[in-house]
Design an enzyme around this catalytic site. Structure first.
Site, mmCIF file in Angstrom:
data_model
loop_
_atom_site.group_PDB
_atom_site.id
_atom_site.type_symbol
_atom_site.label_atom_id
_atom_site.label_comp_id
_atom_site.label_asym_id
_atom_site.label_seq_id
_atom_site.Cartn_x
_atom_site.Cartn_y
_atom_site.Cartn_z
ATOM 1 N N GLY A 11 76.196 -45.842 -31.519
ATOM 2 C CA GLY A 11 75.108 -45.142 -31.800
ATOM 3 C C GLY A 11 73.867 -46.221 -32.020
ATOM 4 C CB ALA A 12 71.672 -47.922 -29.688
ATOM 5 C CG LEU A 165 67.320 -46.590 -42.723
ATOM 6 C CD1 LEU A 165 66.248 -45.838 -41.768
ATOM 7 C CD2 LEU A 165 67.637 -47.751 -42.026
ATOM 8 C CB ALA A 224 73.518 -35.300 -53.740
ATOM 9 C CB ALA A 227 69.738 -31.859 -51.831
ATOM 10 C CB CYS A 278 67.019 -36.292 -42.815
ATOM 11 S SG CYS A 278 67.247 -37.761 -41.860
ATOM 12 C CE LYS A 281 70.721 -34.237 -39.674
ATOM 13 N NZ LYS A 281 72.112 -35.150 -40.113
ATOM 14 C CG PHE A 340 58.509 -36.511 -39.902
ATOM 15 C CD1 PHE A 340 59.167 -37.235 -38.866
ATOM 16 C CD2 PHE A 340 58.903 -36.565 -41.254
ATOM 17 C CE1 PHE A 340 59.663 -38.217 -39.249
ATOM 18 C CE2 PHE A 340 59.749 -37.677 -41.476
ATOM 19 C CZ PHE A 340 60.158 -38.486 -40.689
HETATM 20 C C1 UGA Z 1 64.418 -39.422 -45.539
HETATM 21 C C2 UGA Z 1 64.767 -40.157 -47.047
HETATM 22 O O1 UGA Z 1 63.552 -40.400 -47.662
HETATM 23 C C3 UGA Z 1 65.815 -41.448 -46.638
HETATM 24 O O2 UGA Z 1 66.015 -41.956 -47.967
HETATM 25 C C4 UGA Z 1 66.841 -40.975 -45.968
HETATM 26 O O3 UGA Z 1 67.589 -42.103 -45.888
HETATM 27 C C5 UGA Z 1 66.380 -40.348 -44.642
HETATM 28 O O4 UGA Z 1 65.574 -39.112 -44.800
HETATM 29 C C6 UGA Z 1 67.593 -40.016 -43.872
HETATM 30 O O5 UGA Z 1 68.563 -39.380 -44.301
HETATM 31 O O6 UGA Z 1 67.588 -40.523 -42.716
HETATM 32 P P1 UGA Z 1 62.351 -39.673 -43.885
HETATM 33 O O7 UGA Z 1 62.659 -38.466 -43.178
HETATM 34 O O8 UGA Z 1 62.132 -40.673 -42.947
HETATM 35 O O9 UGA Z 1 63.632 -40.171 -44.925
HETATM 36 O O10 UGA Z 1 61.022 -39.327 -44.462
HETATM 37 P P2 UGA Z 1 60.572 -39.370 -45.760
HETATM 38 O O11 UGA Z 1 59.621 -40.456 -46.171
HETATM 39 O O12 UGA Z 1 61.490 -38.870 -46.944
HETATM 40 O O13 UGA Z 1 59.549 -37.911 -45.796
HETATM 41 C C7 UGA Z 1 60.122 -36.683 -45.607
HETATM 42 C C8 UGA Z 1 58.936 -35.574 -45.292
HETATM 43 O O14 UGA Z 1 58.467 -35.320 -46.436
HETATM 44 C C9 UGA Z 1 57.663 -36.079 -44.431
HETATM 45 O O15 UGA Z 1 57.385 -35.012 -43.680
HETATM 46 C C10 UGA Z 1 56.893 -36.374 -45.533
HETATM 47 O O16 UGA Z 1 55.385 -36.356 -45.402
HETATM 48 C C11 UGA Z 1 57.000 -35.291 -46.626
HETATM 49 N N1 UGA Z 1 56.720 -35.736 -47.962
HETATM 50 C C12 UGA Z 1 57.160 -36.743 -48.494
HETATM 51 C C13 UGA Z 1 55.964 -34.716 -48.890
HETATM 52 O O17 UGA Z 1 55.401 -33.762 -48.199
HETATM 53 N N2 UGA Z 1 55.468 -35.048 -50.044
HETATM 54 C C14 UGA Z 1 56.033 -36.280 -50.692
HETATM 55 O O18 UGA Z 1 55.598 -36.586 -51.900
HETATM 56 C C15 UGA Z 1 57.003 -37.075 -50.166
#
Ligand code: UGA
Length: 470
Positions: A11-12, A165, A224, A227, A278, A281, A340
């Site tokens: 998986g790249a 990450l 978790a 979530a 993420c 899902k 996003f």
């Molecule tokens: C998220 C998690 O933060 C990571 O720890 C996890 O490893 C990753 O999913 C994963 O499972 O691969 P990511 O989806 O890259 O990371 O982005 P986030 O920074 O968590 O933001 C997710 C969404 O929430 C974005 O749309 C962001 O704008 C929104 N958000 C974030 C808010 O609306 N309010 C906030 O206070 C923070």
């Protein structure tokens, strides 16, 4: 037990590429192979122009420049490197199931099961298999069955080592992880495998940050964690609706609540709703698993996090439609932000896709501004979304003509009936809003889904500003 000389990652993608690049940079004596059946993707990982890498992450190309073709290799010869490696990471995607049992909720494990099948078929020596992908709890059990289906003497130790990450900060997160989680069975051979994996991480992660748990705890902790993060956003977003009814201001509430160190101030930014590949899902997967185990109340509790997210997006659209009333048909709406979140070109589950679709359905024309996107990506996103939603009465082409892209916010905003801020790009703050006011249709409407703009400044210019939670 064998010495780890070669590591293979199947998986790249967003997880496999950056994670293996960091491992290669910290373990120069280990050869690291990132494999993927997608030849196009591998070609890009091997591209001489590092700006063409398939994943954009600050700091990534510098590491690739130092390690690629030294001890980091990208290849589509999946079998070869599975055979040669002692340790195999599985970092393939596990999207939500689109059909069959668990449709729309459960994780689709086709890719991960295919990997296990391949390993079982080609392996000719013992291997450590590491779950990197986010997986339902007890997936290791299923993997074990598949891996051992050949009934030979080869032993597979399965470890769970989920990735935490976030996009846009992947390299920083990999180097400064809050924790590295390793789950295993409680056997001597499993403990030896854990030791091998620890030896790799301990090169740069302090020992006390490496948590060892049982394998099911590790699988569940990943679901978790996401979530909990998403739940904070839905909690603050639910209160943003409350603020709008009562005169409270969501940022003031978030700041007051977050000052309690037991709560903390992170992830309390009210928004148009969380996106990304993420959160939704993983929570739906958690809901599905809860119901599967007969824990319907638990499932319902977590489901509410996704429902509030949907509610937040719908509430925002409703506000726009109410404000534009009968002007919506043939209106021109500028949508600022497609991804996003800021600093990524990833638009999976972005609220902008939902917004554009809803507004176009009501007759609006949308023009998108986004520093990291382009029109073909935007159109593809919309068509995919439409198909997912079963809008049979739309012909794609008719729908697609209603969306445009511009690189000039000034050009885009001429005679616009409304401006929407959907992604929190800093540069939107610095636009010449005075100038924009002079060219948009009056009343000049802004819908700020990220509480990005300075209300006093914007209202002084003459705009009518709606901000989430104010
Ligand atoms: C998220 C998690 O933060 C990571 O720890 C996890 O490893 C990753 O999913 C994963 O499972 O691969 P990511 O989806 O890259 O990371 O982005 P986030 O920074 O968590 O933001 C997710 C969404 O929430 C974005 O749309 C962001 O704008 C929104 N958000 C974030 C808010 O609306 N309010 C906030 O206070 C923070």
């Amino acid at each position: 037990m064998m010495k780890i000389k070669k590591i293979c990652c199947v998986g790249a993608g967003f997880v496999g590429g950056p994670t293996m690049a960091v491992i290669a940079s910290q373990c120069p004596e280990i050869k690291v192979y990132v494999v993927d059946h997608n030849k196009e993707k591998i070609k890009l990982w091997n591209h001489s122009n590092l700006d063409k890498l398939p994943v954009f992450e600050p700091g990534l190309k510098e590491i690739i420049a130092k390690t690629r073709n030294k001890n980091l290799f990208f290849s589509s010869d999946v079998d070869k490197y599975i055979i040669e490696s002692e340790m195999i990471f599985l970092a393939v995607n596990t999207p939500t199931k689109q059909s069959g049992e668990g449709k729309g909720m459960a994780a689709d494990l086709t890719n991960i099961e295919k990997c296990a099948k391949t390993i079982s078929e080609v392996a000719n020596q013992d291997k450590i298999i590491i779950e990197k992908s986010t997986l339902p709890v007890r997936t290791a059990e299923k993997l074990k069955q598949i891996l051992n289906s050949k009934n030979n003497d080869i032993k597979f130790e399965i470890l769970s080592n989920p990735e935490f990450l976030a996009e846009g900060t992947a390299i920083k997160d990999l180097f400064k992880s809050d924790r590295v989680l390793i789950g295993s069975e409680d056997t001597e051979s499993a403990k030896e495998a854990v030791e091998k994996l620890c030896e790799i991480y301990e090169r740069w992660i302090p020992k006390e940050k490496i948590l060892l748990t049982n394998i099911w705890s590790s699988e569940l902790s990943k679901l978790a964690s996401n979530a909990f993060l998403a739940q904070r956003i839905s909690s603050i977003n639910s209160l943003s609706a409350f603020c709008e009814k009562t005169g409270a201001k969501i940022q003031e509430v978030a700041s007051a609540v977050g000052k309690d160190i037991r709560i903390g101030d992170k992830f309390l930014n009210a928004s148009i709703g969380f996106g990304g590949s993420c959160f939704k899902k993983d929570i739906l997967n958690l809901v599905y698993l809860s119901n599967y185990y007969g824990l319907n109340e638990v499932g319902e509790y977590w489901h509410q996090v996704v429902k509030i997210n949907d509610y937040q997006k719908s509430r925002f659209v409703k506000k726009i439609l109410e404000s534009l009333k009968n002007r919506i048909v043939n209106s021109k709406i500028v949508l600022m932000g497609w991804s996003f979140k800021k600093n990524t070109n990833d638009s999976r589950e972005s609220a902008s896709i939902f917004l554009a679709n809803e507004l176009i359905k009501k007759g609006a024309n949308i023009i998108v501004i986004d520093p990291l996107s382009n029109i073909s990506k935007i159109k593809n996103d919309l068509v995919d979304f439409m198909q997912g939603e079963d809008f049979e009465d739309y012909s794609s082409n008719e729908f697609k003509d209603k969306i445009q892209f511009s690189t000039s916010y000034f050009e885009a905003s001429k005679n616009a009936d409304a401006i929407i801020i959907s992604t929190e790009y800093d540069e939107f703050k610095n636009y010449n809003w005075k100038k924009l006011y002079s060219i948009v249709t009056k009343p000049a409407l802004i819908f700020d889904g990220r509480i990005l703009l300075d209300r006093n400044k914007i209202e002084k210019i003459g705009f009518n500003l709606y901000q989430i939670g104010n």
